[in-house]
Design an enzyme around this catalytic site. Structure first.
Site, PDB file in Angstrom:
ATOM      1  CG  ASN A  14     -36.046  -8.138  -6.996  1.00  0.00           C
ATOM      2  OD1 ASN A  14     -37.255  -7.977  -7.115  1.00  0.00           O
ATOM      3  ND2 ASN A  14     -35.367  -9.039  -7.700  1.00  0.00           N
ATOM      4  CB  ILE A  88     -31.280 -17.293   6.626  1.00  0.00           C
ATOM      5  CG1 ILE A  88     -31.611 -16.569   5.314  1.00  0.00           C
ATOM      6  CG2 ILE A  88     -31.402 -16.326   7.803  1.00  0.00           C
ATOM      7  CD1 ILE A  88     -30.660 -15.460   4.931  1.00  0.00           C
ATOM      8  CG  ASN A 102     -36.040 -15.749  -0.524  1.00  0.00           C
ATOM      9  OD1 ASN A 102     -35.252 -14.892  -0.952  1.00  0.00           O
ATOM     10  ND2 ASN A 102     -36.101 -16.962  -1.041  1.00  0.00           N
ATOM     11  CG  HIS A 104     -37.414 -19.307  -5.484  1.00  0.00           C
ATOM     12  ND1 HIS A 104     -36.083 -19.577  -5.202  1.00  0.00           N
ATOM     13  CD2 HIS A 104     -37.788 -20.205  -6.431  1.00  0.00           C
ATOM     14  CE1 HIS A 104     -35.681 -20.599  -5.936  1.00  0.00           C
ATOM     15  NE2 HIS A 104     -36.694 -20.996  -6.698  1.00  0.00           N
ATOM     16  CG  ASP A 145     -35.950 -21.895  -2.276  1.00  0.00           C
ATOM     17  OD1 ASP A 145     -35.800 -20.697  -1.983  1.00  0.00           O
ATOM     18  OD2 ASP A 145     -35.224 -22.510  -3.063  1.00  0.00           O
ATOM     19  CD  GLU A 174     -37.580 -11.883  -9.039  1.00  0.00           C
ATOM     20  OE1 GLU A 174     -36.873 -11.328  -8.180  1.00  0.00           O
ATOM     21  OE2 GLU A 174     -37.185 -12.870  -9.680  1.00  0.00           O
TER      22      GLU A 174
HETATM   23  C1  GAR Z   1     -33.849 -12.499  -8.374  1.00  0.00           C
HETATM   24  O1  GAR Z   1     -34.365 -13.074  -9.548  1.00  0.00           O
HETATM   25  C2  GAR Z   1     -34.307 -13.289  -7.154  1.00  0.00           C
HETATM   26  O2  GAR Z   1     -35.582 -13.841  -7.294  1.00  0.00           O
HETATM   27  C3  GAR Z   1     -33.255 -14.379  -7.102  1.00  0.00           C
HETATM   28  O3  GAR Z   1     -32.052 -13.709  -7.391  1.00  0.00           O
HETATM   29  C4  GAR Z   1     -32.320 -12.637  -8.325  1.00  0.00           C
HETATM   30  C5  GAR Z   1     -31.637 -11.392  -7.831  1.00  0.00           C
HETATM   31  O4  GAR Z   1     -31.707 -10.361  -8.783  1.00  0.00           O
HETATM   32  N1  GAR Z   1     -33.256 -14.992  -5.797  1.00  0.00           N
HETATM   33  C6  GAR Z   1     -33.096 -16.318  -5.611  1.00  0.00           C
HETATM   34  O5  GAR Z   1     -32.884 -17.102  -6.512  1.00  0.00           O
HETATM   35  C7  GAR Z   1     -33.196 -16.776  -4.158  1.00  0.00           C
HETATM   36  N2  GAR Z   1     -33.326 -18.195  -4.065  1.00  0.00           N
HETATM   37  P1  GAR Z   1     -31.388  -8.849  -8.373  1.00  0.00           P
HETATM   38  O6  GAR Z   1     -30.035  -8.856  -7.660  1.00  0.00           O
HETATM   39  O7  GAR Z   1     -31.302  -8.132  -9.689  1.00  0.00           O
HETATM   40  O8  GAR Z   1     -32.490  -8.364  -7.494  1.00  0.00           O
END
Ligand code: GAR
Length: 191
Positions: A14, A88, A102, A104, A145, A174
């Protein structure tokens, strides 16, 4: 210029989508990448994009050992959590009220809360035989969340979609939406 800090704990796919989106943008800049893990892939991505990056341990983040000072020096206007898996601390939330976003990987309020993050989410969706899943982009408050939801998008699931497939479908959403929602948030709320 609006300066963003991205906080990430892992791979940073992301973060990469956000870096790519704002590359050459004259008004919005990714000015800092912070990770709580020294070996996080996101730190390599920051180096490749010549973006300043920093590692702070969980304890250093909790105890405010220079985190806020660095953000002030770099004139950071908003913090973007992109797979940042620690809570956080309150001093950060108070320093950046309604300026922390954020993402999720589920349709909150379903599959949220403590322990429900990253790769834990998709097996739960699979086990419940849900017909859809999706993403939630929200403001961050002191609970996991729980902040105001800014945007959600969903994707249909087939019953035989394994957790990896669900994860892939969700990650695609995402990457597509998060940079656009960040840009709209900066233009409509911060500027
Ligand atoms: C993503 O799917 C994001 O939505 C999740 O971690 C992943 C990170 O992927 N975040 C959470 O679960 C936060 N509660 P990435 O490192 O490849 O971006």
């Amino acid at each position: 210029m609006t300066n963003l800090a991205i906080w990430a704990s892992g791979t940073g796919s992301n973060a990469q989508a956000i870096i790519d989106h704002f590359h050459n943008n004259s008004k919005i800049k990714v000015a800092l990448i912070l990770s709580n893990r020294k070996s996080a892939g996101v730190l390599t991505k920051a180096a490749e994009a010549s973006i300043q990056s920093v590692h702070f341990s969980k304890l250093a983040i909790q105890e405010n050992e220079g985190v806020l000072k660095l953000h002030r020096e770099l004139k950071i206007d908003a913090i973007i959590l992109a797979g940042f898996l620690l809570k956080i601390p309150l001093y950060i939330i108070n320093a950046y009220p309604d300026q922390i976003l954020n993402i999720h990987p589920a349709l909150l309020p379903k599959y949220g809360g403590k322990g429900m993050y990253g790769h834990h989410v998709h097996p739960a969706v699979y086990n419940n035989k849900d017909s859809d899943s999706g993403i939630t982009i929200h403001l961050v408050n002191e609970k996991y969340d729980d902040g105001k939801i800014l945007f959600q998008a969903s994707t249909e699931l087939d019953l035989d979609d394994q957790p990896e497939i669900i994860g892939r479908k969700v990650l695609e959403l995402e990457h597509y939406y998060y940079p656009k929602i960040i840009e709209a948030f900066v233009e409509n709320v911060l500027e």
